[in-house]
Design a protein around this motif. Structure first.
Motif, PDB file in Angstrom:
ATOM      1  N   PRO A  99       5.205   1.984  -9.614  1.00  0.00           N
ATOM      2  CA  PRO A  99       5.925   2.368  -8.399  1.00  0.00           C
ATOM      3  C   PRO A  99       6.846   1.260  -7.872  1.00  0.00           C
ATOM      4  CG  PRO A  99       3.589   1.986  -7.927  1.00  0.00           C
ATOM      5  CD  PRO A  99       3.743   1.966  -9.413  1.00  0.00           C
ATOM      6  N   ASN A 141       2.271   1.969  -3.339  1.00  0.00           N
ATOM      7  CA  ASN A 141       1.258   2.510  -4.255  1.00  0.00           C
ATOM      8  C   ASN A 141       0.840   3.935  -3.899  1.00  0.00           C
ATOM      9  OD1 ASN A 141       1.313   0.122  -5.626  1.00  0.00           O
ATOM     10  ND2 ASN A 141      -0.635  -0.650  -4.865  1.00  0.00           N
ATOM     11  N   ASN A 153       0.831  -1.209   0.000  1.00  0.00           N
ATOM     12  CA  ASN A 153       0.000   0.000   0.000  1.00  0.00           C
ATOM     13  C   ASN A 153       0.868   1.261   0.000  1.00  0.00           C
ATOM     14  OD1 ASN A 153      -2.307  -1.571   0.062  1.00  0.00           O
ATOM     15  ND2 ASN A 153      -2.766  -1.208   2.218  1.00  0.00           N
ATOM     16  N   GLU A 168       3.581  -8.457  -4.642  1.00  0.00           N
ATOM     17  CA  GLU A 168       2.283  -8.835  -5.197  1.00  0.00           C
ATOM     18  C   GLU A 168       1.324  -7.643  -5.229  1.00  0.00           C
ATOM     19  OE1 GLU A 168       1.832 -12.956  -2.981  1.00  0.00           O
ATOM     20  OE2 GLU A 168      -0.144 -12.060  -3.373  1.00  0.00           O
ATOM     21  N   ILE A 169       1.321  -6.893  -4.132  1.00  0.00           N
ATOM     22  CA  ILE A 169       0.351  -5.804  -3.963  1.00  0.00           C
ATOM     23  C   ILE A 169       0.711  -4.590  -4.813  1.00  0.00           C
ATOM     24  CG2 ILE A 169      -0.662  -4.188  -2.281  1.00  0.00           C
ATOM     25  CD1 ILE A 169      -1.416  -7.055  -1.651  1.00  0.00           C
ATOM     26  N   ALA A 170       1.990  -4.289  -4.895  1.00  0.00           N
ATOM     27  CA  ALA A 170       2.418  -3.037  -5.536  1.00  0.00           C
ATOM     28  C   ALA A 170       2.179  -3.089  -7.037  1.00  0.00           C
ATOM     29  CB  ALA A 170       3.887  -2.782  -5.237  1.00  0.00           C
ATOM     30  N   LEU A 171       1.838  -1.949  -7.599  1.00  0.00           N
ATOM     31  CA  LEU A 171       1.662  -1.833  -9.047  1.00  0.00           C
ATOM     32  C   LEU A 171       3.031  -1.751  -9.715  1.00  0.00           C
ATOM     33  CD1 LEU A 171      -1.276   0.747  -9.032  1.00  0.00           C
ATOM     34  CD2 LEU A 171      -1.426  -1.687  -9.523  1.00  0.00           C
TER      35      LEU A 171
END
Lengths: 324, 324
Positions: A291, A255, A252, A285-288
């Motif tokens: 970024p 991002n 998070n 996994e979470i990050a785009l």
């Protein structure tokens, strides 16, 4: 001419004060008990004592000091220089800036400890290499700070980056702040200790229980780490859970902040080999992709000096930016 | 002398371009179909056509224009001025800045649409009153942007504030980004439509189904809102769910950004009376007292002009800051 700086790391159990030259080199340090139980006036007297001590050790006087930076746990109103309250210190609404300025006649800046630590990492730690970083301390609680274009991101009333109090699972455990499922409720030392006690109570780990001499109330994150290092599966699963949620939090923050570096510090990081790789995997996994491409996760190298160097960086921030 | 500005709102179905004087007053506007299906060269020709149109309408020439600002859905590399890809436009890695600059000989700046909208709100919308704000668009997706000390917070490679892609419940629905439980997967128009289709499929709402002429695939957020306005309990519950998670997201952003204002825009906000109060209530639970005290949640008042005014603000940002 005032060309020296003071940093004071105000903790619930100890005060650590350092005197720095204009380049951030610590010339003397002084450490003593906070004696929090003896009340406000005594704590302030102890703070003054450490200041006098470093001045004495260096042969300098108060007039040689340009700014005193103080890092303190919050919540606080750092614009007014007031510690609103503190779970470790028995005070409410103490105008610490005004009191120190009156007693020392030195310009004083108060910042919350995680914000100060972020500045310490930026100027004296692994963050030196970058202009944009997020610092996350994983300790009793989880705190944060961000540096954006070299400057501490303070928010409008100096409350920015309460990263530990971002909800990442509303069905999660009760957090000290009253909400459920804050990052702090999963990944702090307190959370790891709580999970370890629950596991011991449920009879899931004999190792954890033995390490605490069968005293469930003595089980904490340190004992959980010891059990994990001995190969206890339950203890490792607890760190896996912390890693999973820490990874969500980190993803998070990637991002949101699109920063070059995330620096992790705090006592729980002493056991980073138990959870950091898994946390980074989850973060990835979470990050785009955008970024994620430019961010690097680093461990703090300042160790127990982070609080002191953070306080020094608070005192010196304007000079550090101007001379960078 | 170049003292006019162009803003171009590049959408999947339409292009809206405006010519602004140096105070942000729109002197002429031109709107046309994007014709996304006709490919890259045609889309760019259509963009140029709208620019020529507003110049023609005002009797100005290209030499009178200082900067062209473009707001576009991402992901994009706005530093290089490249649209990396776009779910609505059939292109990959289009160097839009270079192409527009070559064809028009006007300095061009490309920003993602949510970032542009944040700037539009700051300079031409309800954000005029403040120097620090977060903008959240609740539309097909959920996007964000932040203004810190009057300036757009871009992050290191212009990917900051992907606020829709912050995970707030790892057990949540699959999001378009591949993760589970992003804010977007709960509170976007797409999410509301999905929940409404699921409810209709499960036989939970005859009203929703009837409003879609019994075509489940036609059910979307608009139909769900219509059903809720007719008093359908299931439809309102769907908005309650969206409100719950939107409130968590807002609370997190309050704790992270410590900003004076959060502005909400986007098509779903047309039905804000169905969910906004509950979302704010949840936000107030999540947010810490310090940052909560100074934040205000506002609805965008720019309506369908937000994209255009965002693009104009992108073009004018330096001037706006300098003359504020």
């Amino acid at each position: 001419m005032r060309e020296y700086y003071l940093g004071l790391d105000l903790g619930g159990t100890k005060i650590l004060t350092g005197l720095s030259d204009k380049n951030g080199k610590i010339l003397a340090r002084s450490r003593r008990e906070t004696e929090a139980d003896l009340g406000e006036e005594k704590i302030i007297a102890n703070m003054i004592e450490t200041v006098e001590d470093v001045l004495h050790k260096t042969g300098l006087s108060r007039e040689d000091v340009k700014t005193l930076g103080i890092g303190s746990p919050g919540p606080l109103d750092s614009q007014k220089g007031i510690i609103i309250e503190n779970s470790n210190l028995p005070w409410k609404n103490v105008p610490i800036k005004a009191k120190m300025e009156k007693k020392l006649n030195i310009n004083t800046i108060l910042k919350n400890d995680a914000n100060a630590a972020a500045l310490g990492e930026k100027w004296f730690g692994v963050g030196r290499e970058v202009d944009n970083m997020v610092y996350l301390t994983i300790s009793t609680g989880v705190g944060g700070g961000a540096v954006i274009n070299k400057k501490l991101f303070t928010g409008v009333n100096d409350n920015a980056c309460e990263l530990g109090h971002t909800v990442i699972d509303p069905d999660g455990p009760l957090c000290g702040c009253g909400n459920h499922g804050c990052l702090e409720s999963f990944a702090s030392g307190t959370a790891i200790g709580r999970m370890a006690r629950e596991a011991a109570e449920a009879g899931k780990s004999r190792v954890i229980l033995e390490l605490a001499d069968n005293k469930i109330e003595d089980i904490d994150a340190v004992i959980c780490a010891q059990a994990a290092y001995r190969g206890d599966k339950t203890a490792q699963e607890i760190f896996d859970t912390a890693a999973f949620y820490l990874g969500i939090g980190l993803g998070n923050f990637v991002n949101i902040f699109n920063t070059e570096m995330i620096v992790l510090g705090g006592g729980v990081m002493k056991a980073s080999d138990l959870f950091l790789d898994k946390a980074i995997e989850k973060m990835e996994e979470i990050a785009l992709p955008g970024p994620l491409e430019i961010v690097e996760v680093r461990e703090s190298e300042l160790g127990s000096d982070i609080g002191l160097m953070g306080a020094v960086a608070v005192a010196m921030e304007d000079r550090l930016i101007a001379h960078d």
